[in-house]
Structure formats: C-alpha cells, structure tokens
Scaffold this motif. Structure first.
Motif, PDB file in Angstrom:
ATOM      1  N   GLN A 141     -85.576  -0.564 140.776  1.00  0.00           N
ATOM      2  CA  GLN A 141     -86.438   0.621 140.785  1.00  0.00           C
ATOM      3  C   GLN A 141     -85.742   1.775 140.056  1.00  0.00           C
ATOM      4  OE1 GLN A 141     -88.136   2.280 144.626  1.00  0.00           O
ATOM      5  NE2 GLN A 141     -86.454   3.702 144.409  1.00  0.00           N
ATOM      6  N   PHE A 142     -86.478   2.414 139.172  1.00  0.00           N
ATOM      7  CA  PHE A 142     -86.055   3.718 138.634  1.00  0.00           C
ATOM      8  C   PHE A 142     -86.826   4.787 139.401  1.00  0.00           C
ATOM      9  CE2 PHE A 142     -85.645   1.858 134.045  1.00  0.00           C
ATOM     10  CZ  PHE A 142     -84.420   1.296 134.363  1.00  0.00           C
ATOM     11  N   SER A 181     -81.625   0.455 143.210  1.00  0.00           N
ATOM     12  CA  SER A 181     -82.343   1.632 142.732  1.00  0.00           C
ATOM     13  C   SER A 181     -81.443   2.563 141.925  1.00  0.00           C
ATOM     14  CB  SER A 181     -82.915   2.398 143.934  1.00  0.00           C
ATOM     15  OG  SER A 181     -83.404   3.643 143.521  1.00  0.00           O
ATOM     16  N   LEU A 182     -81.965   2.999 140.804  1.00  0.00           N
ATOM     17  CA  LEU A 182     -81.273   4.004 140.000  1.00  0.00           C
ATOM     18  C   LEU A 182     -82.159   5.242 139.951  1.00  0.00           C
ATOM     19  CD1 LEU A 182     -80.170   1.760 136.964  1.00  0.00           C
ATOM     20  CD2 LEU A 182     -78.816   2.374 138.983  1.00  0.00           C
ATOM     21  N   ALA A 183     -81.695   6.320 140.589  1.00  0.00           N
ATOM     22  CA  ALA A 183     -82.419   7.583 140.461  1.00  0.00           C
ATOM     23  C   ALA A 183     -81.826   8.316 139.270  1.00  0.00           C
ATOM     24  CB  ALA A 183     -82.262   8.412 141.725  1.00  0.00           C
ATOM     25  N   VAL A 184     -82.650   9.044 138.566  1.00  0.00           N
ATOM     26  CA  VAL A 184     -82.123   9.856 137.463  1.00  0.00           C
ATOM     27  C   VAL A 184     -82.577  11.289 137.677  1.00  0.00           C
ATOM     28  CG1 VAL A 184     -83.968   9.013 135.955  1.00  0.00           C
ATOM     29  CG2 VAL A 184     -82.001  10.147 134.939  1.00  0.00           C
ATOM     30  N   SER A 191     -82.051   9.603 145.648  1.00  0.00           N
ATOM     31  CA  SER A 191     -81.198   8.555 146.236  1.00  0.00           C
ATOM     32  C   SER A 191     -80.910   8.830 147.705  1.00  0.00           C
ATOM     33  CB  SER A 191     -79.861   8.453 145.494  1.00  0.00           C
ATOM     34  OG  SER A 191     -80.061   7.961 144.204  1.00  0.00           O
ATOM     35  N   GLY A 192     -80.923  10.096 148.096  1.00  0.00           N
ATOM     36  CA  GLY A 192     -80.643  10.487 149.475  1.00  0.00           C
ATOM     37  C   GLY A 192     -81.570   9.796 150.463  1.00  0.00           C
ATOM     38  N   LEU A 196     -78.998  -0.738 147.581  1.00  0.00           N
ATOM     39  CA  LEU A 196     -77.953  -0.408 146.608  1.00  0.00           C
ATOM     40  C   LEU A 196     -78.464   0.701 145.697  1.00  0.00           C
ATOM     41  CD1 LEU A 196     -76.069  -2.832 147.169  1.00  0.00           C
ATOM     42  CD2 LEU A 196     -76.150  -3.309 144.729  1.00  0.00           C
ATOM     43  N   SER A 197     -77.826   1.873 145.736  1.00  0.00           N
ATOM     44  CA  SER A 197     -78.376   3.003 144.988  1.00  0.00           C
ATOM     45  C   SER A 197     -77.287   3.848 144.367  1.00  0.00           C
ATOM     46  CB  SER A 197     -79.158   3.949 145.906  1.00  0.00           C
ATOM     47  OG  SER A 197     -80.066   3.265 146.690  1.00  0.00           O
TER      48      SER A 197
END
Ligand SMILES: [Zn+2]
Length: 360
Positions: free
Chosen positions: A60-61, A229-232, A295-296, A306-307
């Motif tokens: 997930q982005f 997950s990768l938050a940007v 991500s929090g 996994l983030s």
C-alpha cells in the motif's frame, strides 16, 4: 507524468480536512488511468488498485490529500469570519495572509487574515504572537447579511491562496498545500511506473483527514489490509536559518526514522537503504519528533503492518507558502518503485523475522 504539472494541479486544488473533494477528483482521475479498479472508503479516501486478485505481497502507498486551513466558525455582526483552525498552525505565519473562502454554491471569495496595524501598538503586544482565537478573515463584506447571501456560513472552507510558482533555482517550487500534495504526486508517479511491472496487488491511496489525526489512513488501511505500507509525506527541511532537522532540499528521499507517533520498521529502513544504494537513489535521514504521518495509524492496524514513511523535505511547512525540490519528489517515487520491485515472499518473511545486516 510530468512532475511539475502534476504538482501544480494537485497543490492548487483547495481541500482542507473533511472537504477534500477537489484534490480527490484529481487523484481519482489519475488513478482511473493506472488502476484496474478505483474505489472510495466510507470516510472519503480514494484508492486505486493494480493486480488485486494476484498472489504475492500486498503493498500500500498512502499520501494525504488534505491541507491545513480553517473552517468558518461564526459570521459576526460586521461580516467578519471568525475561524476554527483545522490542522496545526502558528499565528505568526497567518497574520496579513491572503486566504480564500469557498461558499456553499462553490464560489470562491478572496479574503485576508486581518492584522492590527503596527502603528502605536504597545511593545508588549508587538513582542507576543496573537492568539488563534483572535484571528478573523476579512472578505470585504459590509454586513453579516451580505455574507450569508453569498452562501458563506459556518463550516465553509477557508484555505490559503498560494499559486504554484517556480523559483530562482528551477528545481524549487513554492505553493500552498505541498504538504502533502507533493506526496500524492510522488505516489502517483511510482504507481504509474509500476503499472505492468509489479505483479502482486499494489494499492495507491489518497487519504483524507491526516492533519487532525491520521483518520483516513485508518479506514483506507482497513479496506486494503496490506502486508506492507509506504506512506509518503513531507518533513521539515533543516536548511533554513530558522529550522532544525537533518535533511535538506535537493538531498533526495528522506527515510523518516521516528516522529511523534511512529518509529519506522527497522528492517524496512535497512531494506530501503540497500535498495537506494543499489539503484543509486539519493537518500537522507530525519529523526524528528515533531509531527506525524499516516504511518502512525497504519502500523498499528490489524496484527501490525510493516510500515515506514518516505518524506519530501519542505520549507515553511504548515504556512501559506511552502518550498520543495521537484528532484526530491522524484527521488521518493524512484525509491518507492524500487522497494516494490525488490519485494517478494522471501524478502518479506526476512523482514518480518528480523533484518540481518549481512543479508542482501
Ligand atoms: Zn503531511
């Protein structure tokens, strides 16, 4: 996708938390061209998916679509708009700023946050910041009735008036709302690159209501249930006379190690470093306890996900005009793409079970 055009259309769209309609429309338009399916969760986050039914690591982005601003709280008897801040802001950056209000009928009215003239102000008043509660928007109305007739009432959105501008160094651009429309641009660029290249399920989420408490990320993650997950998002650039952080404009993608509500997954950070070194993608680090990102909420979802957050350095965050480097946006997109392409079942299990430095 053209980074500059994408940034401009995303950042100029007005959309404070809970009124993200305009940026969502833009996100949806791009996602429709890159996804097998686009859907919206019950709160309003928009999600595009590639290879939904495929096996493999579900990634997930996430980037938030809302920007900081105000809601109209009261229209006073003189036609001034009293304001409820949405997201954290410092009154220092607000006085005298041009802001616009969107009426119920969609019309935009120009306004300015009224500032007392400095002439004759007592020294002790000059030396302190004004209380947020004392701020008001002056839209040049001559009466309360005139404001109501224009369709402006409590709940209407007040947003910064900041047009997208290229700066002296042509890589640097200034606009309102670059937090986090720059992140939205980065995830779209990566999502486009990965189309047809990654064969497992890949989700690209434009989340809502991050600023008041990472709310859209929670529901979007419930819908997606990702493995990783990768938050940007954006993070404070430390390269001004006024700010302190370890990252700078033009230095590349920032690996955010820690913020107020997340510590990045250590294995994922090591993985990002390895991939960046292999692909020669510039990275830098931030260890910055202030602020938080999607991500929090994501990393605490389900049994734990996994983030990490990949960040774009930004000057003058949560002010009416912020500055970023387009090169950093592209570096984030490259890093996200490369991390996705390098992921498989074995690597994922390795990360889950603990990262060992001598593993490749
Ligand atoms: Zn943000």
């Amino acid at each position: 996708m053209n980074t500059e055009r994408l940034l401009q259309e995303l950042a100029e769209a007005p959309g404070i938390s809970s009124i993200e309609d305009e940026p969502r429309k833009i996100m949806r338009m791009h996602l429709q061209q890159l996804s097998d399916r686009v859907y919206q969760d019950g709160l309003g986050s928009v999600i595009g998916v590639q290879n939904e039914d495929a096996d493999g690591i579900k990634i997930q982005f996430a980037a938030h679509m809302d920007e900081v601003g105000f809601m109209v709280k009261i229209v006073d008897e003189h036609g001034y708009l009293r304001l409820q801040p949405i997201g954290s802001m410092w009154t220092h950056v607000l006085l005298g700023q041009r802001m616009d209000v969107k009426a119920d009928n969609g019309r935009i009215y120009a306004g300015v946050i009224g500032s007392p003239a400095s002439h004759g102000l007592p020294k002790e008043v000059k030396e302190r910041t004004m209380a947020m509660n004392d701020l008001y928007l002056d839209i040049g109305a001559s009466s309360q009735l005139q404001v109501y007739k224009a369709g402006i009432r409590p709940g209407c959105m007040v947003f910064p008036h900041g047009l997208f501008t290229k700066m002296l160094d042509n890589d640097r651009v200034m606009c309102k709302a670059l937090d986090d429309r720059a992140g939205c641009a980065a995830e779209l660029i990566a999502f486009e690159y990965l189309h047809g290249r990654y064969n497992a399920p890949l989700y690209c989420a434009g989340t809502i209501q991050e600023e008041p408490g990472l709310r859209g990320a929670r529901t979007a993650t419930d819908v997606i249930h990702p493995d990783l997950s990768l938050a940007v998002d954006t993070t404070v650039a430390g390269d001004t006379p006024a700010d302190h952080n370890t990252c700078r404009l033009g230095g590349g993608a920032v690996l955010s190690m820690i913020d107020s509500n997340t510590i990045a997954h250590r294995g994922l950070i090591r993985y990002a470093e390895t991939i960046a070194a292999e692909k020669k993608i510039p990275i830098q680090y931030a260890v910055f306890k202030g602020g938080g990102t999607d991500s929090g909420n994501i990393h605490k979802s389900f049994e734990g996900i996994l983030s990490m957050t990949i960040s774009i350095p930004i000057r003058y965050m949560h002010s009416m005009q912020s500055i970023i480097s387009m090169h950093d946006v592209e570096a984030c997109a490259e890093l996200m793409s490369a991390m996705v392409l390098g992921m498989n079942q074995t690597k994922y299990k390795q990360l889950l079970n603990g990262w060992e430095d001598d593993d490749d």
